[in-house]
Write a protein that holds these residues in place. Sequence first.
Motif, PDB file in Angstrom:
ATOM      1  N   ASP A 162      26.101  38.105  22.663  1.00 22.22           N
ATOM      2  CA  ASP A 162      25.980  37.260  23.850  1.00 22.22           C
ATOM      3  C   ASP A 162      25.941  35.769  23.471  1.00 22.22           C
ATOM      4  N   PHE A 177      29.127  33.854  23.947  1.00 23.01           N
ATOM      5  CA  PHE A 177      29.663  33.656  25.311  1.00 23.01           C
ATOM      6  C   PHE A 177      30.071  32.205  25.541  1.00 23.01           C
ATOM      7  N   LYS A 178      29.237  31.259  25.088  1.00 22.30           N
ATOM      8  CA  LYS A 178      29.508  29.868  25.464  1.00 22.30           C
ATOM      9  C   LYS A 178      30.830  29.345  24.916  1.00 22.30           C
ATOM     10  N   SER A 229      31.016  41.076  28.801  1.00 23.65           N
ATOM     11  CA  SER A 229      31.237  39.987  29.761  1.00 23.65           C
ATOM     12  C   SER A 229      32.686  39.511  29.787  1.00 23.65           C
ATOM     13  N   GLY A 266      23.264  42.470  33.635  1.00 26.16           N
ATOM     14  CA  GLY A 266      23.195  41.029  33.348  1.00 26.16           C
ATOM     15  C   GLY A 266      24.476  40.533  32.693  1.00 26.16           C
ATOM     16  N   ASN A 267      25.022  41.311  31.745  1.00 25.12           N
ATOM     17  CA  ASN A 267      26.258  40.914  31.051  1.00 25.12           C
ATOM     18  C   ASN A 267      27.419  40.780  32.036  1.00 25.12           C
ATOM     19  N   THR A 299      27.248  40.359  35.415  1.00 26.98           N
ATOM     20  CA  THR A 299      27.006  39.264  36.356  1.00 26.98           C
ATOM     21  C   THR A 299      27.345  37.922  35.710  1.00 26.98           C
ATOM     22  N   LYS A 300      27.019  37.789  34.428  1.00 27.89           N
ATOM     23  CA  LYS A 300      27.260  36.534  33.718  1.00 27.89           C
ATOM     24  C   LYS A 300      28.770  36.226  33.650  1.00 27.89           C
ATOM     25  N   PHE A 306      30.685  33.206  35.730  1.00 30.17           N
ATOM     26  CA  PHE A 306      31.376  32.167  34.961  1.00 30.17           C
ATOM     27  C   PHE A 306      32.720  31.823  35.608  1.00 30.17           C
TER      28      PHE A 306
END
Length: 330
Positions: A88, A91-92, A123, A313-314, A316-317, A321
Amino acid sequence: MVKVVVCGAAGGIGQPLSLLLKQSDLISHLALYDIVNAAGVAADLSHINTASKVTGHVGKDALAEALQGAHTVVIPAGVPRKPGMTRDDLFKVNAGIVRDLAQACAQHCPKAFILVISNPVNSTVPIVCEVFKQAGVFDPRKVFGVTTLDVVRSSTFVNDIKPQFEPQANRITVVGGHSGATIVPILSQIKQVSFTPEEIKALTHRIQFGGDEVVKAKDGAGSATLSMAYAGARFTTSLLEASVRGKRGLVESTYIHLKGNAGAEWNVRSTGLEYFAQDVELGPDGVANVLALPDLSAEEQALVQIAIDELKGNITKGVAFVAAVPAAKL
Ligand SMILES: NC(=O)c1ccc[n+]([C@@H]2O[C@H](COP(=O)([O-])OP(=O)(O)OC[C@H]3O[C@@H](n4cnc5c(N)ncnc54)[C@H](O)[C@@H]3O)[C@@H](O)[C@H]2O)c1
Ligand SMILES: O=C(O)C[C@H](O)C(=O)O
């Protein structure tokens, strides 16, 4: 004409994956795209005397030409983990890379199969699907999170402690997602050998955290590349066998958008999730049928519940985005 595009082809996974795909007689054109060095990798591979033509495409201005006419796009573009990082944490950086590549695919090869390797897969697959939905070209049968490495590891690690279990001949279903506790191998399926509860616990943990073994051993130089290339080539080949050659009965575990796929209603109801990794039968248009979850032991049911909680959560993220920062038109 079957054109397969590798996006991130000059990387640790991209190079050996492209080498393995160059050996496939199912591919007539292998297009290698990267923001650096793809021309050199393509020149090198193009000297191999197999049937496919190889072309290299470097930089964003060459992306459209790389994707034009693609049958399948495999995406291992993005940064890998270093020790101490979770998937995770990637991700950014990787969310934007995958979103922009997805946007280009939606524009230039909207009917292609999209195979997502870039982490965090839990994600990045929702990111691709959301971009395709925004562009009005989404087909849930055609977008796959490549979780084959978990399946490959499962057979190998079982064989490590039970040598009579043949790792090539026996495929183990892995459900959930692709990170730590979201990886749930269904070891209760295995009938050829038996396990003690302690062995099941240790094996499950090793499969869930197999990626960490490689990240630790590489000590800052990245994560699994060669085993991932093997797994990525295996999944790509299965999909091509089903879609190009019309081979039936090919089953692989993969992380997909459930709704809109045949057979997935049961999974939607039992998980409450939009995305989940599960065995699917591959066909001419990608996912032909999502297979029902096998019978689970009480321990596996508890693990699936933990995976579901984390996956929420993964997912939804990834969805949030794309809603917040739509992809730029390329
Ligand atoms: N799904 C899985 O099971 C699995 C397994 C291993 C690794 N991974 C993931 O795969 C990704 C790649 O890993 P790696 O070891 O090959 O990394 P790497 O750094 O060796 O290679 C990544 C490549 O992507 C390229 N790249 C970066 N931005 C790009 C863009 N916008 N367009 C095209 N190419 C771009 C880089 O130039 C580089 O060549 C990582 O996110 C890693 O976590 C997934
Ligand atoms: O562990 C990683 O970060 C890479 C990959 O997802 C793996 O499972 O090896």
